[in-house]
Design a protein around this motif. Structure first.
Motif: not given
Lengths: 163, 163
Positions: B137-145, B156, B160, B162
């Motif tokens: 989980l710590r290696n995941i980031s969230f991006a817009t699709g 998002v 980011r 933060r």
């Protein structure tokens, strides 16, 4: 809220649903996975009442899915963090999101993409596997495990005898 | 049942929860995955009222997760079958069950085991992967699709910034 407990079911799925099967707990967890930690931020993002949010957060803390951390400012702010038990819900969260991507948002493409921080590559679609190879639902059967009650053993035997 | 729709959220997770986030729908789906098809059998296994079961089944049919099939006996019996959209929930069901196995039943071992019909081998633990390798989980980031609304893009970007 009146509800029938599912805890008597000798079934990991039922007991999980007993803990997680309400919309707000799941939505709070979604935001916790996005990195939200503060009460005010959950409230703002979810648009729920203070009472409902308090109750749901207390439930998730009691279940040891979130832990409450009081900050060093004398308790004026506190953070809700995912515990190891909470972080272990990661595949649950991803499977729910990916199903929505495929079956609800099919036309538009996903609103949010989960990517590897280092490479920016999109994570794989979750699938049920055996030794790393995808297994179709039709090739799965259900067997009793060590935690099965007598009733579960009878139910599985009954399901199996139906072919 | 009064509830706030989550459908306005520009989020696959929220829209999925809007459809699935009640205990009985999920428990009905569990039984459908076990092979239960008939109204009377769902009712007997789940111990819910006729009215609640009817409403939940109609909801799942309306969402095209189950389909109703009238048998050749002039309609005296009917079956509820998983559609392709319903079968695609398989990873969701497995992830919920496996989390319960790990975090609720830890002492006893799982009540039910999912195995490959041909070999009898137990299916793998579901995990989030990238090119087949587990990703923490710590290696995941969230991006817009592509399906992201302006509000989602702003949220998002805000998350980011933060860090």
């Amino acid at each position: 809220m009146t509800r029938t407990s599912l805890d008597h079911h000798n079934c990991s799925f039922a007991r999980t649903i007993d803990i997680l099967g309400d919309r707000w707990s799941l939505m709070i967890l979604r935001d916790a996975f996005y990195g939200v930690q503060r009460f005010s931020k959950f409230k703002e993002r979810l648009g729920i009442t203070q009472a409902v949010l308090s109750a749901r957060l207390a439930h998730l803390v009691q279940q040891e899915i979130l832990e409450r951390k009081v900050n060093d400012d004398g308790g004026a702010t506190q953070a809700y963090l995912l515990t190891p038990k909470g972080k272990a819900l990661f595949p649950v969260m991803v499977s729910l999101m990916q199903w929505g991507d495929d079956w609800i948002h099919a036309g538009m493409g996903p609103p949010i993409i989960l990517e590897d921080k280092a490479s920016g590559a999109t994570i794989d679609k979750l699938q049920v596997t055996l030794n790393g190879q995808a297994v179709a639902l039709r090739n799965i059967s259900f067997a009793t495990g060590p935690g099965a009650s007598d009733a579960t053993q009878a139910a599985v035997a009954n399901a199996r005898s139906r072919g």
